[in-house]
Design a protein around this motif. Structure first.
Motif, PDB file in Angstrom:
ATOM      1  N   VAL A  68      -2.678  45.346  42.357  1.00  0.00           N
ATOM      2  CA  VAL A  68      -3.233  43.992  42.156  1.00  0.00           C
ATOM      3  C   VAL A  68      -3.397  43.674  40.667  1.00  0.00           C
ATOM      4  O   VAL A  68      -3.054  42.597  40.185  1.00  0.00           O
ATOM      5  N   ILE A  69      -3.858  44.657  39.938  1.00  0.00           N
ATOM      6  CA  ILE A  69      -4.085  44.427  38.504  1.00  0.00           C
ATOM      7  C   ILE A  69      -2.771  44.198  37.786  1.00  0.00           C
ATOM      8  O   ILE A  69      -2.652  43.315  36.928  1.00  0.00           O
ATOM      9  N   LEU A  70      -1.748  44.979  38.129  1.00  0.00           N
ATOM     10  CA  LEU A  70      -0.455  44.810  37.476  1.00  0.00           C
ATOM     11  C   LEU A  70       0.153  43.467  37.819  1.00  0.00           C
ATOM     12  O   LEU A  70       0.767  42.799  36.965  1.00  0.00           O
ATOM     13  N   ALA A  71      -0.004  43.024  39.075  1.00  0.00           N
ATOM     14  CA  ALA A  71       0.536  41.719  39.456  1.00  0.00           C
ATOM     15  C   ALA A  71      -0.141  40.595  38.693  1.00  0.00           C
ATOM     16  O   ALA A  71       0.503  39.654  38.208  1.00  0.00           O
ATOM     17  N   VAL A  72      -1.413  40.683  38.571  1.00  0.00           N
ATOM     18  CA  VAL A  72      -2.145  39.629  37.824  1.00  0.00           C
ATOM     19  C   VAL A  72      -1.751  39.644  36.361  1.00  0.00           C
ATOM     20  O   VAL A  72      -1.578  38.610  35.722  1.00  0.00           O
ATOM     21  N   ALA A  73      -1.587  40.831  35.814  1.00  0.00           N
ATOM     22  CA  ALA A  73      -1.244  40.930  34.391  1.00  0.00           C
ATOM     23  C   ALA A  73       0.120  40.347  34.133  1.00  0.00           C
ATOM     24  O   ALA A  73       0.319  39.633  33.117  1.00  0.00           O
ATOM     25  N   LEU A  74       1.089  40.630  34.985  1.00  0.00           N
ATOM     26  CA  LEU A  74       2.419  40.079  34.783  1.00  0.00           C
ATOM     27  C   LEU A  74       2.403  38.572  34.914  1.00  0.00           C
ATOM     28  O   LEU A  74       3.106  37.844  34.188  1.00  0.00           O
ATOM     29  N   HIS A  75       1.595  38.067  35.858  1.00  0.00           N
ATOM     30  CA  HIS A  75       1.501  36.611  36.028  1.00  0.00           C
ATOM     31  C   HIS A  75       0.906  35.937  34.781  1.00  0.00           C
ATOM     32  O   HIS A  75       1.380  34.891  34.332  1.00  0.00           O
ATOM     33  N   LEU A  76      -0.113  36.504  34.248  1.00  0.00           N
ATOM     34  CA  LEU A  76      -0.732  35.917  33.051  1.00  0.00           C
ATOM     35  C   LEU A  76       0.189  35.990  31.848  1.00  0.00           C
ATOM     36  O   LEU A  76       0.184  35.103  30.974  1.00  0.00           O
ATOM     37  N   ARG A  77       0.962  37.041  31.699  1.00  0.00           N
ATOM     38  CA  ARG A  77       1.862  37.151  30.549  1.00  0.00           C
ATOM     39  C   ARG A  77       2.939  36.091  30.607  1.00  0.00           C
ATOM     40  O   ARG A  77       3.360  35.559  29.580  1.00  0.00           O
ATOM     41  N   ARG A  78       3.388  35.740  31.807  1.00  0.00           N
ATOM     42  CA  ARG A  78       4.397  34.721  31.887  1.00  0.00           C
ATOM     43  C   ARG A  78       3.825  33.312  31.647  1.00  0.00           C
ATOM     44  O   ARG A  78       4.534  32.426  31.200  1.00  0.00           O
ATOM     45  N   SER A  79       2.562  33.044  32.023  1.00  0.00           N
ATOM     46  CA  SER A  79       2.008  31.686  31.928  1.00  0.00           C
ATOM     47  C   SER A  79       1.195  31.418  30.657  1.00  0.00           C
ATOM     48  O   SER A  79       0.805  30.287  30.418  1.00  0.00           O
ATOM     49  N   SER A  80       0.940  32.374  29.810  1.00  0.00           N
ATOM     50  CA  SER A  80       0.093  32.181  28.612  1.00  0.00           C
ATOM     51  C   SER A  80       0.845  32.548  27.366  1.00  0.00           C
ATOM     52  O   SER A  80       1.725  33.396  27.385  1.00  0.00           O
ATOM     53  N   SER A  81       0.495  31.901  26.253  1.00  0.00           N
ATOM     54  CA  SER A  81       1.113  32.156  24.951  1.00  0.00           C
ATOM     55  C   SER A  81       0.492  33.392  24.352  1.00  0.00           C
ATOM     56  O   SER A  81      -0.615  33.797  24.696  1.00  0.00           O
ATOM     57  N   PRO A  82       1.184  34.004  23.407  1.00  0.00           N
ATOM     58  CA  PRO A  82       0.603  35.190  22.744  1.00  0.00           C
ATOM     59  C   PRO A  82      -0.713  34.870  22.065  1.00  0.00           C
ATOM     60  O   PRO A  82      -1.592  35.695  22.018  1.00  0.00           O
ATOM     61  N   ALA A  83      -0.838  33.661  21.547  1.00  0.00           N
ATOM     62  CA  ALA A  83      -2.111  33.326  20.874  1.00  0.00           C
ATOM     63  C   ALA A  83      -3.259  33.338  21.839  1.00  0.00           C
ATOM     64  O   ALA A  83      -4.355  33.813  21.546  1.00  0.00           O
ATOM     65  N   ALA A  84      -3.054  32.756  23.035  1.00  0.00           N
ATOM     66  CA  ALA A  84      -4.115  32.764  24.039  1.00  0.00           C
ATOM     67  C   ALA A  84      -4.354  34.158  24.563  1.00  0.00           C
ATOM     68  O   ALA A  84      -5.481  34.539  24.878  1.00  0.00           O
ATOM     69  N   TRP A  85      -3.291  34.937  24.671  1.00  0.00           N
ATOM     70  CA  TRP A  85      -3.443  36.309  25.143  1.00  0.00           C
ATOM     71  C   TRP A  85      -4.273  37.145  24.191  1.00  0.00           C
ATOM     72  O   TRP A  85      -4.991  38.039  24.605  1.00  0.00           O
ATOM     73  N   GLY A  86      -4.160  36.800  22.953  1.00  0.00           N
ATOM     74  CA  GLY A  86      -4.938  37.580  21.982  1.00  0.00           C
ATOM     75  C   GLY A  86      -6.417  37.442  22.160  1.00  0.00           C
ATOM     76  O   GLY A  86      -7.189  38.199  21.603  1.00  0.00           O
ATOM     77  N   CYS A  87      -6.862  36.495  22.859  1.00  0.00           N
ATOM     78  CA  CYS A  87      -8.319  36.293  23.074  1.00  0.00           C
ATOM     79  C   CYS A  87      -8.909  37.423  23.886  1.00  0.00           C
ATOM     80  O   CYS A  87     -10.116  37.613  23.901  1.00  0.00           O
ATOM     81  N   PHE A  88      -8.015  38.178  24.642  1.00  0.00           N
ATOM     82  CA  PHE A  88      -8.539  39.260  25.470  1.00  0.00           C
ATOM     83  C   PHE A  88      -8.761  40.521  24.689  1.00  0.00           C
ATOM     84  O   PHE A  88      -9.160  41.526  25.235  1.00  0.00           O
ATOM     85  N   LYS A  89      -8.435  40.489  23.400  1.00  0.00           N
ATOM     86  CA  LYS A  89      -8.670  41.694  22.598  1.00  0.00           C
ATOM     87  C   LYS A  89     -10.151  41.943  22.462  1.00  0.00           C
ATOM     88  O   LYS A  89     -10.939  41.022  22.493  1.00  0.00           O
ATOM     89  N   PRO A  90     -10.497  43.205  22.292  1.00  0.00           N
ATOM     90  CA  PRO A  90     -11.934  43.554  22.260  1.00  0.00           C
ATOM     91  C   PRO A  90     -12.658  42.837  21.117  1.00  0.00           C
ATOM     92  O   PRO A  90     -12.133  42.675  20.031  1.00  0.00           O
TER      93      PRO A  90
ATOM     94  N   PHE B 230      -4.098  50.601  45.590  1.00  0.00           N
ATOM     95  CA  PHE B 230      -4.208  49.181  45.916  1.00  0.00           C
ATOM     96  C   PHE B 230      -4.694  48.358  44.710  1.00  0.00           C
ATOM     97  O   PHE B 230      -4.120  47.321  44.379  1.00  0.00           O
ATOM     98  N   LEU B 231      -5.672  48.832  44.077  1.00  0.00           N
ATOM     99  CA  LEU B 231      -6.205  48.091  42.931  1.00  0.00           C
ATOM    100  C   LEU B 231      -5.225  48.055  41.768  1.00  0.00           C
ATOM    101  O   LEU B 231      -5.123  47.052  41.041  1.00  0.00           O
ATOM    102  N   LEU B 232      -4.490  49.166  41.555  1.00  0.00           N
ATOM    103  CA  LEU B 232      -3.537  49.193  40.460  1.00  0.00           C
ATOM    104  C   LEU B 232      -2.437  48.170  40.679  1.00  0.00           C
ATOM    105  O   LEU B 232      -2.013  47.480  39.734  1.00  0.00           O
TER     106      LEU B 232
END
Length: 845
Positions: free
Chosen positions: A705-727, A701-703
């Motif tokens: 939900v996490i995959l759905a959220v991740a796909l949603h964020l990849r479609r709505s955010s630019s690579p530059a903003a996505w890079g902010c999630f790097k460690p 169940f959790l997997l």
């Protein structure tokens, strides 16, 4: 009658008032008190109640201090009752001689205020002297041929008393052959003459014994007697005859001894031995001033005459012929006064000193002028020599008062030498002078005066407590306690309660001490009001201002404001475009120094650099610029250690570490930053374990939900903003503003806006001003540190934007907007600048 009359029955007083002009400004009434007492009153007898006659009460006596001012202490004043008492023997004959009126004049001095009162005590004669003959017996030779009516001068008696108490009469014992005739001299004295009443016969009776008695009219009358033996001689028909019965001559008192006064002449009609005449004094033992030539009858001066002692002489001469017959005559010599005595100035009741605040016309001293001469020779003119604030006023005959006639100032003239000259009216006039020194007593009429109108002193900060700041000094020209100065602090611009903890003043020396160590950064100057007071009554004081300037010392090291470390000690990374040209502004080191002046004059130096020569630092501005273009061999990451030194002696310094990354964008710089291991966070590990535990329970169940959220964020955010999630890229901090350094050396103020984002999206704040190139990233932490990169386990990230430095205002307020999706490109895109490209600043743990 005075009070003395109650005890002795003799004393009587008669007060008489005499007005005298005391000064040009006021009139005073000088009262002369008159008493009459008998001579020979016992010591301690009361003459009169002087205090009552002067209208003084008994309560005033201790302060007025009545006393007698006289040459000889005949009288004294009782301090308890104010009565005038006899203090020594009063012998009228010794004091005044044969003068008809005998009076003692003296002054009574009263103090507080000082005044003089004239007292006249008349001494009445008492019949205390018996008439006395110069000899107890006389011998008189009378020829038997002497005719009836012949007269013979007998020895006279002397009585020291005057008036009715003096010699008034002679009496002769009864005899048929002789009678007595009384005659009077020019001076009023009386002498007897023996008159032959019937012829004598030697054959019947060779001698006769008579008694001559001298009497006065005193109460009771006194008398004395002398024996007269008359010897009858054989006949000598003609007695000597003087040319004059009375000789009168006037002699000046300065006639020299040996001078012939006169020559008496006597003739005898007999012949032979009976015609030989010899001259003699009838009272030879009484005559000491003259000598008589027994043969010629010349009277010669033996000793110097003095008019002031004896004014006239009455001498009886006797002429005797060889037969024993005698004749008598009287020689009266009057001594004439000449101006041979200079006036004498005698000061009485002279005070030791007078106060400088003495009013005009105050009596200072009493003086008398004595001139033994008489007439014009004894008339005296008195004057004050020199220009002194005094004058003399006539009080009575030959008595003067010294009074003030000007303002006295002890500080200008502490004393005066007063010379008084007395000149008589004789020809030629004689004069004498007398000088006294009059000291001026001090009055507290001068306030202390400081040496300066105001004091300004400098003291370096960090002084030891108890150190001397300065010394104030005030002088007071008065004497004693009036000139003794003490110091105190009466006002200050410091808090009254805190004043004693800052400074103190020594009340004796005027030394001002610091009670604590001063800090220039907290207290740069303060002002005191010091007072100097004397110890007079009432005390006088003056004030002076003392301004203390606390000088700066180099006791504060420079403080680096930018770049600053984060809360966890992480350093700041700045990105530099790879194509940066020489002179490109990379960043700026900002530091302040709490000191002032040269101690706060900061200079910036490169201590250590990964690539020497690649960067340069402005000496005064702290601007870090590229010194050359980046080479192929230059590392992408550079470390720069900058030292900030102040201008103090010795200088103090601080260091700032800059980590610079050559990259054209933030994403390009992230791989270099991620190579550095990030520290583990215990909280993140605990969250990881919880997530793993939950995943084990519902992994599917959790997997999903996490995959759905991740796909949603990849479609709505630019690579530059996505890079902010790097460690290691996110920062967790609250929005804030750097501390306000309105003082010191910080050249600009910086404003910072920080946006908060949620777990799945970013929220951005709009800054108050448009960003410009070269702006710095400042931390929103309350400590004022730069943003460090957070741990990769953090679930929250921040988007930062930069504000333009403002040169005139500090700390503009942050105005957040409502969260709304923002264009990541706009958030990360640097604002265009006029001369330099934008610089990306990142935080590396």
């Amino acid at each position: 009658m005075g009070s003395g009359a109650g005890k002795s029955g003799w004393a009587e007083r008669r007060p008489v008032l005499f007005p005298f002009l005391l000064s040009l400004f006021c009139l005073a009434l000088s009262e002369q008190i008159h008493y009459r007492i008998p001579e020979e009153m016992p010591e301690g007898s009361v003459v009169g109640n002087l205090a009552k006659d002067l209208r003084l009460s008994v309560h005033e006596l201790p302060t007025r201090k009545l006393r007698v001012s006289s040459e000889k202490p005949y009288f004294a004043v009782s301090a308890e009752s104010g009565e005038l008492l006899v203090s020594s023997r009063l012998d009228r004959e010794q004091i005044c001689g044969k003068k008809s009126a005998c009076a003692l004049e003296f002054e009574v001095v009263a103090e507080n205020p000082l005044n003089f009162y004239h007292v006249n005590v008349e001494i009445e004669d008492v019949n205390d002297h018996t008439p006395k003959f110069s000899q107890n017996s006389f011998e008189l030779q009378i020829s038997e041929s002497t005719k009836s009516g012949a007269r013979f001068i007998l020895g006279s008696a002397h009585d020291a008393d005057i008036g009715t108490n003096s010699l008034q009469n002679y009496q002769l014992s009864p005899d048929d052959h002789f009678s007595l005739v009384i005659k009077e001299k020019l001076d009023g004295s009386k002498y007897p003459e023996l008159v032959l009443m019937t012829p004598l016969d030697r054959e019947e009776q060779k001698s006769y014994h008579l008694t001559l008695t001298a009497l006065d009219f005193g109460d009771p009358p006194l008398s004395s007697a002398a024996q007269i033996q008359v010897l009858v001689t054989d006949a000598n028909d003609n007695p000597p005859v003087f040319s004059q019965e009375l000789y009168r001559v006037e002699l000046p008192e300065n006639v020299l001894p040996g001078t012939t006064v006169l020559r008496v002449m006597a003739t005898d009609q007999d012949d032979g031995v009976n015609a030989e005449i010899t001259f003699s004094f009838t009272e030879a033992g009484q005559i000491t001033q003259f000598d008589l030539n027994s043969n010629t009858g010349e009277i010669i001066i033996l000793n110097t005459l003095d008019f002031e002692e004896v004014k006239e002489y009455s001498i009886v001469l006797e002429a005797k012929d060889g037969g024993g017959m005698i004749a008598q005559c009287t020689v009266e010599i009057e001594v004439l006064d000449i101006n041979d005595n200079a006036p004498e100035v005698v000061f009485q009741s002279l005070p030791d000193f007078i106060m400088e605040d003495t009013k005009l016309g105050t009596h200072i001293a009493l003086l008398k002028i004595r001139d033994k001469d008489s007439g014009h020779n004894g008339e005296v003119i008195c004057k004050l020599e020199g220009d002194v604030p005094f004058k003399i006023l006539t009080s009575s005959r030959n008595t003067y008062k010294l009074v003030t006639d000007g303002v006295l100032d002890r500080e200008q003239t502490p004393g005066y030498n007063i010379t008084i000259t007395a000149t008589d009216k004789g020809k030629p006039p004689l004069s004498s002078s007398s000088s006294i020194t009059l000291h001026i007593g001090d009055v507290n009429d001068n306030m202390p005066v400081f040496e300066r109108a105001s004091y300004v002193v400098h003291i370096a900060e960090n002084n030891p407590p108890g150190a001397s700041i300065t010394q104030v000094s005030a002088s007071d020209p008065d004497l004693g306690p009036n000139g003794h100065v003490s110091y105190s602090i009466v006002a200050s611009d410091l808090e009254p309660r805190a004043l004693s903890s800052y400074v103190s003043v020594n009340p004796q020396s005027g030394v001002v001490f610091a009670q604590r160590a001063f800090d220039h950064e907290q207290l740069r100057a303060f002002e005191l009001m010091l007072q100097a007071s004397d110890h007079g009554s009432p005390a006088l004081s003056s004030n002076v201002s003392l301004r203390v300037l606390v000088s700066d010392r180099n006791d504060n090291a420079p403080r680096v404001l930018y770049p600053a470390l984060g809360p966890d000690g992480s350093a700041l990374f700045d990105t530099v475009p790879r194509a940066a040209q020489p002179g490109y502004l990379v960043t700026k080191v900002v530091a302040v120094d709490a000191d002032s002046g040269h101690n706060a004059w900061l200079s910036y130096h490169v201590l250590q650099a990964s690539e020497p020569g690649l960067f340069s630092v402005g000496l005064r501005t702290g601007e870090v610029r590229t010194a050359r273009a980046l080479g192929d061999r230059d590392a992408a990451r550079q470390r720069l250690l900058v030292a900030v030194r102040d201008g103090g002696q010795p200088p103090l310094s601080a260091t700032a570490t800059l980590l610079l990354v050559f990259a054209d964008s933030l994403q390009e710089a992230l791989p270099d930053l991620s190579d550095r291991p990030s520290p583990s966070d215990p909280q993140a590990e605990l969250q990881f374990y919880l997530v793993v535990a939950l995943a084990l329970i519902s992994v599917l169940f959790l997997l999903a939900v996490i995959l759905a959220v991740a796909l949603h964020l990849r479609r709505s955010s630019s690579p530059a903003a996505w890079g902010c999630f790097k460690p290691g890229l996110c920062v967790k901090s609250e929005p804030g503003v750097l501390p306000n350094y309105s003082e010191g050396t910080l050249p600009y103020s910086y404003n910072l806006c920080v946006a908060h984002t949620g777990k799945t999206e970013f929220n951005f704040l709009k800054c108050s001003e448009q960003l410009s190139s070269g702006q710095n990233i400042l931390s929103g932490d309350s400590s004022g540190a730069l943003f460090p990169f957070c741990n990769s386990n953090e679930s929250t990230s921040h988007q930062v934007s930069f504000l333009k430095p403002h040169p005139t205002r500090i700390g503009d307020s942050l105005r957040p907007r409502d969260p709304a999706p923002a264009d990541p490109k706009m958030a990360m895109k640097p604002a265009p600048g006029p001369t330099t490209s934008s610089t990306q600043r990142c935080y590396k743990p």
